[in-house]
Design a protein around this motif. Structure first.
Motif, PDB file in Angstrom:
ATOM      1  N   SER A   1      -4.868   3.778  12.084  1.00  0.00           N
ATOM      2  CA  SER A   1      -4.177   2.593  11.557  1.00  0.00           C
ATOM      3  C   SER A   1      -4.864   1.328  12.031  1.00  0.00           C
ATOM      4  O   SER A   1      -4.981   0.348  11.295  1.00  0.00           O
ATOM      5  CB  SER A   1      -2.724   2.580  12.032  1.00  0.00           C
ATOM      6  N   ALA A   2      -5.293   1.335  13.269  1.00  0.00           N
ATOM      7  CA  ALA A   2      -5.815   0.104  13.842  1.00  0.00           C
ATOM      8  C   ALA A   2      -7.330   0.017  13.725  1.00  0.00           C
ATOM      9  O   ALA A   2      -7.878  -1.055  13.505  1.00  0.00           O
ATOM     10  CB  ALA A   2      -5.409   0.011  15.308  1.00  0.00           C
ATOM     11  N   TRP A   3      -8.013   1.152  13.890  1.00  0.00           N
ATOM     12  CA  TRP A   3      -9.469   1.104  13.959  1.00  0.00           C
ATOM     13  C   TRP A   3     -10.074   1.850  12.786  1.00  0.00           C
ATOM     14  O   TRP A   3      -9.890   3.047  12.631  1.00  0.00           O
ATOM     15  CB  TRP A   3      -9.958   1.683  15.296  1.00  0.00           C
TER      16      TRP A   3
ATOM     17  N   THR B   1      -1.929   6.552  14.599  1.00  0.00           N
ATOM     18  CA  THR B   1      -1.393   6.354  13.254  1.00  0.00           C
ATOM     19  C   THR B   1      -0.003   5.744  13.376  1.00  0.00           C
ATOM     20  O   THR B   1       0.901   6.343  13.960  1.00  0.00           O
ATOM     21  CB  THR B   1      -1.278   7.683  12.479  1.00  0.00           C
ATOM     22  N   HIS B   2       0.128   4.560  12.864  1.00  0.00           N
ATOM     23  CA  HIS B   2       1.406   3.859  12.948  1.00  0.00           C
ATOM     24  C   HIS B   2       2.331   4.333  11.841  1.00  0.00           C
ATOM     25  O   HIS B   2       1.875   4.892  10.845  1.00  0.00           O
ATOM     26  CB  HIS B   2       1.156   2.357  12.861  1.00  0.00           C
ATOM     27  N   PRO B   3       3.625   4.108  12.021  1.00  0.00           N
ATOM     28  CA  PRO B   3       4.571   4.662  11.045  1.00  0.00           C
ATOM     29  C   PRO B   3       4.326   4.174   9.625  1.00  0.00           C
ATOM     30  O   PRO B   3       4.455   4.956   8.672  1.00  0.00           O
ATOM     31  CB  PRO B   3       5.940   4.228  11.578  1.00  0.00           C
TER      32      PRO B   3
ATOM     33  N   LEU C   1       1.620   6.181   8.048  1.00  0.00           N
ATOM     34  CA  LEU C   1       2.078   7.528   7.698  1.00  0.00           C
ATOM     35  C   LEU C   1       2.893   7.500   6.411  1.00  0.00           C
ATOM     36  O   LEU C   1       2.755   8.377   5.549  1.00  0.00           O
ATOM     37  CB  LEU C   1       2.926   8.101   8.837  1.00  0.00           C
ATOM     38  N   VAL C   2       3.723   6.494   6.267  1.00  0.00           N
ATOM     39  CA  VAL C   2       4.583   6.413   5.087  1.00  0.00           C
ATOM     40  C   VAL C   2       3.778   6.011   3.853  1.00  0.00           C
ATOM     41  O   VAL C   2       3.945   6.572   2.772  1.00  0.00           O
ATOM     42  CB  VAL C   2       5.730   5.407   5.350  1.00  0.00           C
TER      43      VAL C   2
ATOM     44  N   ALA D   1       9.849   8.440  10.356  1.00  0.00           N
ATOM     45  CA  ALA D   1       8.740   7.535  10.031  1.00  0.00           C
ATOM     46  C   ALA D   1       9.187   6.417   9.086  1.00  0.00           C
ATOM     47  O   ALA D   1       8.824   5.248   9.254  1.00  0.00           O
ATOM     48  CB  ALA D   1       7.588   8.329   9.410  1.00  0.00           C
ATOM     49  N   GLN D   2       9.989   6.767   8.080  1.00  0.00           N
ATOM     50  CA  GLN D   2      10.445   5.762   7.123  1.00  0.00           C
ATOM     51  C   GLN D   2      11.267   4.685   7.837  1.00  0.00           C
ATOM     52  O   GLN D   2      11.044   3.490   7.654  1.00  0.00           O
ATOM     53  CB  GLN D   2      11.286   6.455   6.034  1.00  0.00           C
TER      54      GLN D   2
END
Lengths: 599, 599
Positions: free
Chosen positions: B261-263, B290-292, B295-296, B540-541
């Motif tokens: 998510s970030a890199w 991996t941020h939520p 993932l969503v 996650a949602q």
């Protein structure tokens, strides 16, 4: 699994390696200016230095900073360096040498490690015999990694061997440092049928987190092969068709393409990868067996490599098949099989990628062979007395021992089953021949090329023996005998007359085993194999000459086939079709039943 | 190493698998008519059936003979089936969810296994905290294979964490079934310099025959990288240039190309393999974090796979990088990473090789997700009280706590060191700013975008705190606080005024940790993270919505940068340049020295 085949485990020298790479501490050895065969990326890298310490690779690049006063420096300008070769499946006993002399023969050809299945000596002397061979091997730089023989006896119930291996013996051996897996599981019938014996051996290997090696020799690549692989067998060297290879690698089994002294499967098998574009990471090149004359004349894995390239395999891929692919098969790629930092410094110098001649071999950071000569000291191994006196017949053999009474009620002649050999092949035919009755007995019949054949149990003095006739050797007089007689290695005698057969048998009984040719009361040729009746402590050159001399005596008595002793030695091998003779009698190897001599 | 992530060890079910392959016993599940992505040969095989029993693959071919009355049959016509995906390096805590909800989020995207480094929770709660997360994970089908956090604290001597890991703790954890290796060895300086602490941890991992994972984040690929790899580090996810990747795989280290998510390193790194012909077996694709909302919105490794293909990587090779190459990196390819007999039946269905959408995930032979939804039951995990109450300040925080007295002797203004953040990057600059003295104290100065910044130790009630100023957030009022504050995860507070800073800090202290934005005495947004101050038990949602809502409140107070909390959370991360603030004070992270606020 933990690798015990190194100078030091990495955890004892990682600080040193880090220091050498950084230039804080000098390397033991630096190789300068090589062309590196990089088996990780499948590239050739030019002008590479390699710094080595504690038997491991510390640094790869420009290594002047790693050189101190005591550092040995080797100029590799013009040479290719490759990871040293690993043989994924080999029987040392096929060389007729002890493991020590075998190491001296193969290391100059670039071999650093072998995954060997010592099942010949195990059939004779059990796991204690294996231990003795391991002790011999451990006195050399060769990484002689044992896979415990899984099928001793090869065909239970049909022969008497010197020993027995089952799940308990496998479990015991898995605790030994030098054991890395299970030897070729020839009992594929037991595996696919789910027998407790076969699966018990697989289970003990898996529980020890070690690798199961295979032997799936039938041209069936569907249910049987799936069943065999699903049981955990990680590699197999018994492919004879390109489609066998393709089926195996598609199913995630390492296909070990064989090019040994006796079996030349590679040219056919190579087509699996040269005629289509597939990832070749699951392909190994192996030798299975290498006889002394092959070692002297052609080499070992370097020879297999040259053949692979002749067959059209890309040279870097072929080298991967002898190095990283083998190490990965055995899940030892963290330690072996590539020239990368931290790994054991097992390296070969090649004069060129076209010629592929090995000019130098380094194992654990030490130059152990150069220009075809081993450089390490090796005092002949002192084999214990029980190893060098393994022929225990428990009876006196005389010409009368070879009498074959005609069956009750037979009159002039009898139709008998004969084992018809096929020159250069492992199979036999069952051929029916009418033999005349002479004085109430059956005799060899040279007019039909049919010879009396006896197998005497020689391990436990049971006095048992099997009687049959073989056909196809072409000899006109005399007799031959051998204690190399797969896989039980009982005493096999084939001959034209009872007197010579007795002489042949007694000659071997007296010298502790071997191979002999006699005629007219005289010993024409003898290769003594006192080590378990299978090996000698001579070197490869000497053994090659001895075997060659013996083969010449075969010609003298009329046999012109190539390597006749090898073909003869398979007469008792009851796991191959069609008809075989063990110490318990004639075996129909298509139905696995004992059969009578008379049809 | 023995794989504990399966329904049954192979040695307990090899007989069943052999029987199923032969048709003597029905399969539990048969997949019919699939296009098989064969990662062993890098081929697509058409119209393939796969028979599964005991959670493992028994047979591949035409499997009608494996179907019995109770056999479940899935028609795979039109679908591609691939081995399920393995993430070679991931921190579950980055998802802000417990491992159970994380599993529910990633499995529908085709992830069967993760090699995770739970070093966030370990910094807070030690290996006992890791154990709790492992218990949660074990209640799901996800193969959550732990690599023991190696660097707790990340930079010893410069911060106070909740826990400590050294060689003894590593050795202890290596006896746990769920631990397969050592987590990212961020202390590459210690490794190349040969410290006992770093090499002690490496040694304990090697002795346990497990895998050391790496973190070598500097653009130096010569002596340092060699030194690091020679020490036994098998993989590394910290490449930022294509040449880093090439250097690593040439040196036999698995290069793990990151797209989290970030890199977003993958597009640059892919050129190492798309712009030259090299063997890619040493390449993995990983996510790291991996941020939520990722993932969503985008998915997990399926998303990484799609990006890899967009970057020009061959689709089958890219799938190898998520399956067999990862399993081989962790020396578990005998169990995981391919659809071949005997292996764990971990399989994904893909709607096409162009779209690469996951439509079904099978783990250990059970369909665990379909059409984006997890199918397995999961009762919310009951975290123990010591996990959900991890904020231990040992003091009352009031507005007065944030007073910053001017240095002795200073008059109108003071030149101070500020931590200047760089939006979207992990680095910071040390920037010098003149601050006016107001009533003998230093205050935030919105005209220069400079904010008071405090880090309070929150693990052991030491009452220690660090004081500094940060620059670059752009906010105009209010304050923010977070207990996600790498890697010690102390309580970080940044704000424009003391009252709001106190409110922010106390809000988190009361709810057990999280992330908060306040302004003018009012809490504008709060993401509660009561699990170790890092995670929530929402899905996650829900987490994605909460984080999104919080980010909106940042905008309300004037900050327009993307994911500002992520950037803020790195303010204390003393292993990255240039200037950082821990609970012990300001750290110059280029020289690793504490420095004064005043220049």
């Amino acid at each position: 699994m933990i690798n015990h085949f190194c100078k030091k485990p990495l955890w004892e020298c990682s600080q040193t390696l880090a220091a050498v790479a950084q230039g804080r501490q000098p390397a033991d050895l630096v190789i300068k200016g090589a062309k590196l065969v990089n088996v990780c990326t499948a590239e050739i890298q030019e002008d590479i230095d390699i710094a080595i310490a504690e038997g491991r690779i510390a640094y790869i690049g420009s290594a002047d900073h790693c050189i101190g006063e005591a550092t040995e420096v080797i100029d590799a300008q013009g040479s290719y360096v490759s990871p040293a070769f690993l043989d994924g499946h080999i029987h040392v006993e096929s060389s007729m040498m002890g493991a020590g002399e075998y190491a001296r023969a193969v290391i100059p050809h670039g071999t650093a490690g072998i995954y060997w299945d010592p099942h010949e000596i195990c059939n004779v002397l059990g796991l204690e015999g294996v231990k003795v061979m391991m002790e011999d091997a451990a006195r050399t730089p060769l990484k002689a990694m044992v896979t415990t023989p899984s099928c001793v006896p090869a065909v239970p119930g049909f022969e008497d061997t010197g020993s027995f291996v089952g799940p308990a013996e496998v479990a015991e051996s898995m605790t030994w440092d030098g054991v890395v897996g299970l030897g070729e599981m020839m009992n594929f019938v037991g595996v696919v049928n789910g027998t407790d014996h076969a699966h018990g051996e697989l289970a003990e290997t898996l529980k020890a987190d070690k690798v199961i090696t295979g032997h799936y020799s039938i041209p069936e690549t569907d249910r049987g092969l799936n069943s065999y692989i699903a049981s955990g067998v990680r590699c197999c060297h018994e492919s004879t068709r390109a489609e066998d290879v393709l089926a195996k690698i598609r199913l995630g089994q390492y296909a070990q393409l064989r090019y040994g002294s006796a079996w030349h499967d590679l040219p056919v098998l190579a087509k699996a990868i040269t005629e289509r574009k597939v990832d070749t990471r699951f392909v190994n090149l192996i030798s299975d067996d290498t006889h002394p004359h092959t070692l002297v004349k052609d080499g070992h894995l370097d020879h297999v490599l040259r053949v692979a390239v002749e067959c059209g395999i890309d040279v870097i891929q072929a080298i991967q098949m002898l190095t990283i692919n083998v190490a990965t098969c055995f899940r030892m790629d963290n330690e072996l099989g590539s020239i990368t930092p931290g790994k054991c410094a097992d390296i070969v110098f090649l004069d060129g990628l076209d010629t592929l001649n090995v000019t130098r071999t380094i194992i654990d950071g030490t130059v152990v062979a150069q220009d075809g000569k081993p450089l390490f000291d090796y005092e002949p191994f002192k084999f214990p007395e029980w190893v060098t006196h393994s022929v225990h017949l428990g009876r006196q053999i005389t010409p009368e021992s070879f009498a074959v009474p005609a069956p009750d009620g037979a009159k002039d002649s009898v139709k008998v089953r004969t084992i018809e050999i096929i020159p250069g092949k492992v199979g036999t035919f069952e051929t029916h021949v009418g033999l005349p009755i002479v004085d109430g007995k059956l005799e060899s019949d040279l007019s039909q090329d049919v010879l009396k054949t006896f197998v005497f149990e020689r391990h436990h003095e049971t006095g048992t023996f099997g009687v049959g006739f073989s056909k196809g050797f072409g000899i006109k007089c005399g007799a031959m005998a051998s204690t190399v007689a797969h896989d039980a290695h009982n005493l096999l005698v084939v001959g034209t007359n009872d007197e010579d057969m007795a002489l042949a048998a007694n000659t071997l009984a007296e010298c502790g085993g071997g191979m002999v040719v006699v005629a007219k009361g005289e010993v024409l040729g003898l290769v003594e194999l006192p080590i378990a009746g299978l090996m000698n402590d001579l070197n490869a050159q000497e053994m090659s000459e001895k075997v060659h001399a013996l083969e010449n005596t075969w010609e003298k008595i009329g046999c012109t086939m190539p390597s006749p002793f090898m073909t003869m030695a398979l007469i008792p091998l009851a796991c191959l079709p069609e008809l075989r003779l063990t110490n318990r009698g004639l075996v129909d190897c298509t139905t696995f039943q004992f059969v009578d001599l008379e049809v």
